[in-house]
Scaffold this active site. Structure first.
Site, short mmCIF file in Angstrom:
data_model
loop_
_atom_site.label_atom_id
_atom_site.label_comp_id
_atom_site.label_asym_id
_atom_site.label_seq_id
_atom_site.Cartn_x
_atom_site.Cartn_y
_atom_site.Cartn_z
N ARG A 1 42.83 33.64 -4.50
CA ARG A 1 42.18 34.87 -5.58
C ARG A 1 40.58 35.12 -5.32
O ARG A 1 40.17 34.26 -5.23
CB ARG A 1 42.36 34.18 -7.05
CG ARG A 1 41.93 35.38 -8.04
CD ARG A 1 42.06 34.95 -9.51
NE ARG A 1 41.66 35.91 -10.45
CZ ARG A 1 40.54 36.05 -10.71
NH1 ARG A 1 39.55 35.33 -10.40
NH2 ARG A 1 40.15 36.76 -11.60
N LYS B 1 31.88 31.43 -6.52
CA LYS B 1 31.60 30.64 -7.75
C LYS B 1 30.10 29.70 -7.59
O LYS B 1 29.79 29.52 -6.52
CB LYS B 1 32.78 29.99 -8.31
CG LYS B 1 33.74 30.84 -8.68
CD LYS B 1 34.97 30.21 -9.22
CE LYS B 1 35.96 31.12 -10.10
NZ LYS B 1 36.91 30.45 -10.55
#
Length: 284
Positions: free
Chosen positions: A265, A231
């Site tokens: 995740r 991210k």
């Protein structure tokens, strides 16, 4: 349970009779059935590639496969319920048939899509909106009696970046979890996982503030999912691209484990599994 906390978290999930032990951290693999998810390497759009990716992730040690058919990257296009179902349901059915022991999570904020996916073979609902974008979601989860991932987000994927403002991001997210979990408990939902929503209506500094205090979420006695893979909080800080953000992801995943994360995740299973093995060797 993290060693520096006295809080005993729920350590098992019942996913349609598949019992998952979270006393040891697990890895959730991301499979995006979209043409526009932020990390190109996660996009799989035909059943052959989807099944190949699922097999690779399971062989590499993924305990869950998380399938998403609606891109939630900032500013992503809105799509219809029908288009989301057309992308998602064939993939769920194919994976459930090919890998009957796989635990399938579906990344959707729409109750009708979630219900159809569970009927097609999914086991977990992963809702980025925490029930805020569909008033029927909580009741649907309660009726289906499947584990539910409760994530924090403000707004929608289309406008969330404009809402990334907090006086105290940890306190706001914590209070959100308390209120939403109370509603779920009142409806009889038994298995809830919390996800602070790194990158969703949060600037990188908000993400690092949440990671710094991640262990404090243990007071809720619920499993914690950390979703930081590739991210902007990583690649923006390091001045690289999503393609070059794997090392930073592994570092941040390791910090999440130290602070009590139960599920990572990720896009890259092997590296996350290795991080868990090394963390366990140090701590167990």
């Amino acid at each position: 349970m993290a060693k520096d906390t006295f809080f005993q978290k729920k350590a098992t999930l019942n996913a349609a009779g598949k019992l998952i032990d979270l006393s040891r951290p697990k890895v959730m693999g991301i499979i995006n059935l979209t043409p526009d998810s932020f990390y190109e390497g996660s996009r799989k759009q035909n059943l052959t590639n989807i099944l190949q990716q699922a097999e690779k992730m399971l062989n590499d040690g993924a305990a869950f496969l998380d399938l998403g058919a609606y891109s939630s990257r900032p500013g992503a296009d809105d799509i219809s319920v029908q288009e989301e179902m057309d992308r998602l349901l064939p993939a769920v059915e194919a994976i459930a048939k090919q890998f009957p022991h796989a635990v399938i999570s579906v990344d959707t904020f729409r109750a009708s899509v979630a219900e159809a996916a569970v009927k097609a073979g999914a086991n977990i609902i992963n809702d980025i909106s925490g029930g805020q974008l569909d008033a029927d979601m909580f009741a649907t989860v309660a009726r289906l009696q499947v584990p539910y991932i409760l994530m924090h987000m403000k707004g929608t994927p289309q406008n969330m970046n404009s809402l990334a403002s907090y006086d105290d991001v940890f306190s706001e997210v914590y209070d959100y979890f308390v209120a939403r979990y109370h509603q779920l408990k009142q409806l009889g939902v038994k298995d809830v996982i919390i996800d602070p929503g790194f990158g969703f209506a949060k600037k990188p500094e908000h993400g690092y503030a949440l990671m710094n205090r991640l262990q404090e979420f243990n007071a809720l006695q619920l499993p914690i999912l950390a979703g930081v893979s590739r991210k902007k909080m990583i690649y923006g800080l390091l001045g690289v691209t999503t393609t070059d953000a794997l090392n930073g992801t592994t570092v941040l995943n390791t910090i999440a484990l130290i602070k009590g994360a139960n599920i990572l995740r990720v896009h890259d299973i092997k590296e996350a599994v290795e991080a868990i093995k090394i963390w366990e060797a140090v701590t167990l």
